[in-house]
Design a protein around this motif. Structure first.
Motif, PDB file in Angstrom:
ATOM      1  N   TYR A 312       0.834  -1.205   0.000  1.00 53.87           N
ATOM      2  CA  TYR A 312       0.000   0.000   0.000  1.00 53.87           C
ATOM      3  C   TYR A 312       0.872   1.259   0.000  1.00 53.87           C
ATOM      4  CZ  TYR A 312      -3.973  -2.990   1.455  1.00 53.87           C
ATOM      5  OH  TYR A 312      -4.944  -3.932   1.535  1.00 53.87           O
ATOM      6  N   ARG A 313       1.906   1.247   0.835  1.00 49.48           N
ATOM      7  CA  ARG A 313       2.753   2.441   0.933  1.00 49.48           C
ATOM      8  C   ARG A 313       3.446   2.755  -0.388  1.00 49.48           C
ATOM      9  NH1 ARG A 313       4.716   0.960   7.068  1.00 49.48           N
ATOM     10  NH2 ARG A 313       3.390   2.512   8.126  1.00 49.48           N
ATOM     11  N   ASP A 317       2.900   6.266  -2.413  1.00 53.90           N
ATOM     12  CA  ASP A 317       4.031   7.092  -2.843  1.00 53.90           C
ATOM     13  C   ASP A 317       3.973   7.374  -4.340  1.00 53.90           C
ATOM     14  OD1 ASP A 317       4.978   7.170  -0.260  1.00 53.90           O
ATOM     15  OD2 ASP A 317       6.523   5.632  -0.563  1.00 53.90           O
ATOM     16  N   ARG A 318       3.675   6.349  -5.134  1.00 54.67           N
ATOM     17  CA  ARG A 318       3.635   6.529  -6.587  1.00 54.67           C
ATOM     18  C   ARG A 318       2.491   7.443  -7.003  1.00 54.67           C
ATOM     19  NH1 ARG A 318       4.557   0.186  -8.339  1.00 54.67           N
ATOM     20  NH2 ARG A 318       6.609  -0.046  -7.364  1.00 54.67           N
ATOM     21  N   ALA A 319       1.333   7.257  -6.388  1.00 49.86           N
ATOM     22  CA  ALA A 319       0.182   8.099  -6.719  1.00 49.86           C
ATOM     23  C   ALA A 319       0.438   9.546  -6.314  1.00 49.86           C
ATOM     24  CB  ALA A 319      -1.073   7.564  -6.047  1.00 49.86           C
ATOM     25  N   HIS A 320       0.966   9.749  -5.112  1.00 47.24           N
ATOM     26  CA  HIS A 320       1.254  11.111  -4.667  1.00 47.24           C
ATOM     27  C   HIS A 320       2.315  11.772  -5.549  1.00 47.24           C
ATOM     28  CE1 HIS A 320      -0.380  10.536  -0.280  1.00 47.24           C
ATOM     29  NE2 HIS A 320      -1.328  10.669  -1.185  1.00 47.24           N
ATOM     30  N   ALA A 321       3.307  11.000  -5.978  1.00 50.30           N
ATOM     31  CA  ALA A 321       4.337  11.544  -6.869  1.00 50.30           C
ATOM     32  C   ALA A 321       3.738  11.982  -8.203  1.00 50.30           C
ATOM     33  CB  ALA A 321       5.437  10.510  -7.091  1.00 50.30           C
ATOM     34  N   ALA A 322       2.637  11.326  -8.598  1.00 41.77           N
ATOM     35  CA  ALA A 322       1.952  11.679  -9.844  1.00 41.77           C
ATOM     36  C   ALA A 322       0.909  12.778  -9.628  1.00 41.77           C
ATOM     37  CB  ALA A 322       1.289  10.441 -10.442  1.00 41.77           C
ATOM     38  N   GLY A 323       0.809  13.286  -8.402  1.00 38.92           N
ATOM     39  CA  GLY A 323      -0.132  14.351  -8.109  1.00 38.92           C
ATOM     40  C   GLY A 323      -1.548  13.878  -7.859  1.00 38.92           C
ATOM     41  N   CYS A 325      -4.499  11.843  -5.375  1.00 32.53           N
ATOM     42  CA  CYS A 325      -4.843  11.449  -4.011  1.00 32.53           C
ATOM     43  C   CYS A 325      -5.156   9.955  -3.980  1.00 32.53           C
ATOM     44  CB  CYS A 325      -6.048  12.232  -3.522  1.00 32.53           C
ATOM     45  SG  CYS A 325      -5.699  13.979  -3.245  1.00 32.53           S
ATOM     46  N   VAL A 326      -5.102   9.374  -2.798  1.00 36.61           N
ATOM     47  CA  VAL A 326      -5.388   7.950  -2.630  1.00 36.61           C
ATOM     48  C   VAL A 326      -6.423   7.781  -1.520  1.00 36.61           C
ATOM     49  CG1 VAL A 326      -4.475   5.647  -2.195  1.00 36.61           C
ATOM     50  CG2 VAL A 326      -3.035   7.367  -3.305  1.00 36.61           C
ATOM     51  N   GLY A 359      -3.401   7.218   8.946  1.00 32.85           N
ATOM     52  CA  GLY A 359      -3.351   8.581   8.433  1.00 32.85           C
ATOM     53  C   GLY A 359      -2.544   8.724   7.160  1.00 32.85           C
ATOM     54  N   GLU A 360      -2.118   7.629   6.564  1.00 29.97           N
ATOM     55  CA  GLU A 360      -1.279   7.701   5.366  1.00 29.97           C
ATOM     56  C   GLU A 360      -2.082   7.849   4.073  1.00 29.97           C
ATOM     57  OE1 GLU A 360       2.096   5.072   5.198  1.00 29.97           O
ATOM     58  OE2 GLU A 360       2.081   4.778   7.375  1.00 29.97           O
ATOM     59  N   PHE A 361      -3.358   7.464   4.140  1.00 29.36           N
ATOM     60  CA  PHE A 361      -4.233   7.668   2.992  1.00 29.36           C
ATOM     61  C   PHE A 361      -4.876   9.051   3.095  1.00 29.36           C
ATOM     62  CE2 PHE A 361      -4.109   3.056   3.673  1.00 29.36           C
ATOM     63  CZ  PHE A 361      -3.748   2.623   2.411  1.00 29.36           C
ATOM     64  N   ASP A 362      -5.284   9.585   1.968  1.00 27.52           N
ATOM     65  CA  ASP A 362      -5.947  10.888   1.979  1.00 27.52           C
ATOM     66  C   ASP A 362      -7.357  10.802   2.544  1.00 27.52           C
ATOM     67  OD1 ASP A 362      -3.937  12.681   0.522  1.00 27.52           O
ATOM     68  OD2 ASP A 362      -4.087  10.948  -0.812  1.00 27.52           O
TER      69      ASP A 362
END
Length: 414
Positions: A312-313, A317-323, A325-326, A359-362
């Motif tokens: 999941y982490r 990270d990959r989704a956030h790097a692409a701008g 939300c998850v 708290g790591e997911f949006d």
């Protein structure tokens, strides 16, 4: 198989107007007789917003001279329709000689005047190399939301592995030869429950409109929902988004694959390996909705919460790097399924505690809480059980969609 009912009265006139609009515009696409190389496939504003998608996999062997009339349901309406054709799992080039798009009337029959040829770099034919994808040119005219679109493909030359989506929960049609331009169902007699080559449709909706891509397994794919009625939980979510006066996320892409896992390839590439193609690359996607993990728990000996959490982490990270939300959903109960055991249940509980509390997911949607029985929280509520103690029925699918905070899907706006 269920069939789409024809609208009557004023609804019929409105639907017909929308359908004919797909065939209207400033002129037909340019035509050409020679295949063109696949254009690039950017994900910017010029490619609009995804209105429908499915996840590609290898689904058999490709055949020359086959026609496919593929029925898909739009989530958001707009102009400039494009289709994305995939040869992601092919080991030989595929040549599409003709591709048309229209709106379904009934079965394989289309609304008169709605079927239009799509072009690729101005040509009517396109060859997609092994591992490649291609977008069509935009089609003039308006595509309505919440309508069944028919994309008709004629595959002139193909071979080797066939790319598609096995469990569509929708009846489509196949034929021999090129009948893509025909609006009649006369030559489309063979039925199929799969989609082939087509893996996304995009439109240009209103300014500021975005989409959500749901990455999941057979529950997201719609197993145990009613075939042909668009009752997967992402379909119900699309209906809620369409009615929302404030939410700017309107497009919904279904990235479910039956049997799919987060960490290892099985049916389909793992969620880690397909995240880019099936979610991040889709035009207009603002948020990735992650609902996976049960197959890792029940089908992988020695599966651990730590392993799933690490997976999941990586996706976060990959989704956030692409701008992007998850949003994550907790893993639903499955006691009564043949692979359930107390050890796997302990992993599920630990993973769900991470999803809820890290708290790591949006944002989080608690599907476990919505679906579980108050009398035995390790089991799905009987009223939501599709019969196998793992997959929700139509009522359960709707309850899942209703549990999603729509504002959480808009977190990437602006």
């Amino acid at each position: 198989m269920p069939r789409t009912a024809r609208p009557r009265g004023r609804a019929a006139l409105a639907a017909l107007s929308c359908c004919v609009a797909l065939g209207c515009g400033t002129g037909a696409p340019p035509r050409g007789d020679q295949p063109s190389p696949p254009p690039s496939a950017p994900t910017g504003a010029g490619y609009g917003v995804v209105t429908w998608a499915s996840s590609a996999d290898r689904v058999g062997e490709a055949v020359d001279g086959r026609g496919y009339r593929l029925l898909v349901h739009t989530s958001v309406g707009g102009s400039g329709l494009r289709v994305r054709l995939s040869n992601a799992f092919g080991d030989q080039p595929v040549t599409f000689e003709n591709v048309h798009a229209g709106l379904q009337r009934d079965g394989a029959a289309l609304v008169p005047g709605s079927n239009r040829r799509l072009a690729f770099g101005g040509a009517r034919s396109v060859t997609v190399p092994p591992g490649g994808i291609v977008y069509s040119d935009p089609l003039p005219g308006h595509v309505p939301a919440a309508h069944t679109l028919a994309v008709s493909l004629y595959v002139a030359r193909a071979g080797g592995a066939l790319t598609g989506h096995w469990m569509a929960m929708q009846t489509s049609y196949t034929t021999e030869g090129d009948h893509t331009a025909e609006e009649s169902a006369a030559n489309w007699k063979q039925r199929t429950g799969s989609w082939f080559y087509l893996d996304a449709v995009t439109v240009r909706p209103g300014k500021g409109t975005g989409a959500v891509a749901a990455l999941g397994d057979s529950i997201t794919d719609g197993r145990q929902s009613t075939t042909g009625l668009n009752r997967r939980w992402p379909d119900y979510l699309a209906r809620r988004l369409a009615k929302s006066p404030t939410n700017t996320v309107k497009g919904v892409a279904n990235g479910g694959i039956a049997g799919n896992k987060v960490l290892t390839d099985g049916p389909g590439q793992s969620a880690l390996n397909r995240l880019q193609r099936d979610a991040l690359s889709l035009p207009g996607v603002r948020t990735v909705f992650l609902f996976q993990g049960v197959n890792d728990i029940k089908a992988e000996p020695g599966a651990t919460a730590a392993g799933l959490i690490a997976g999941y982490r990586k996706m976060i990270d990959r989704a956030h790097a692409a701008g992007k939300c998850v949003v994550a959903a907790t893993i639903a109960p499955f006691k009564g399924w043949q692979e359930w055991d107390p050890a796997g249940e302990a992993v599920r509980q630990e993973v769900n505690a991470f999803i809820r509390g890290s708290g790591e997911f949006d944002a989080v949607a608690d599907f476990d809480r919505i679906l579980r029985s108050p009398h035995d929280p390790e089991r799905i509520l009987p009223a939501f059980d599709g019969g196998d103690h793992l997959h929700p029925n139509d009522k359960g699918m709707r309850a899942m969609a209703d549990a999603v905070d729509l504002e959480s899907l808009d977190c990437g706006a602006g």
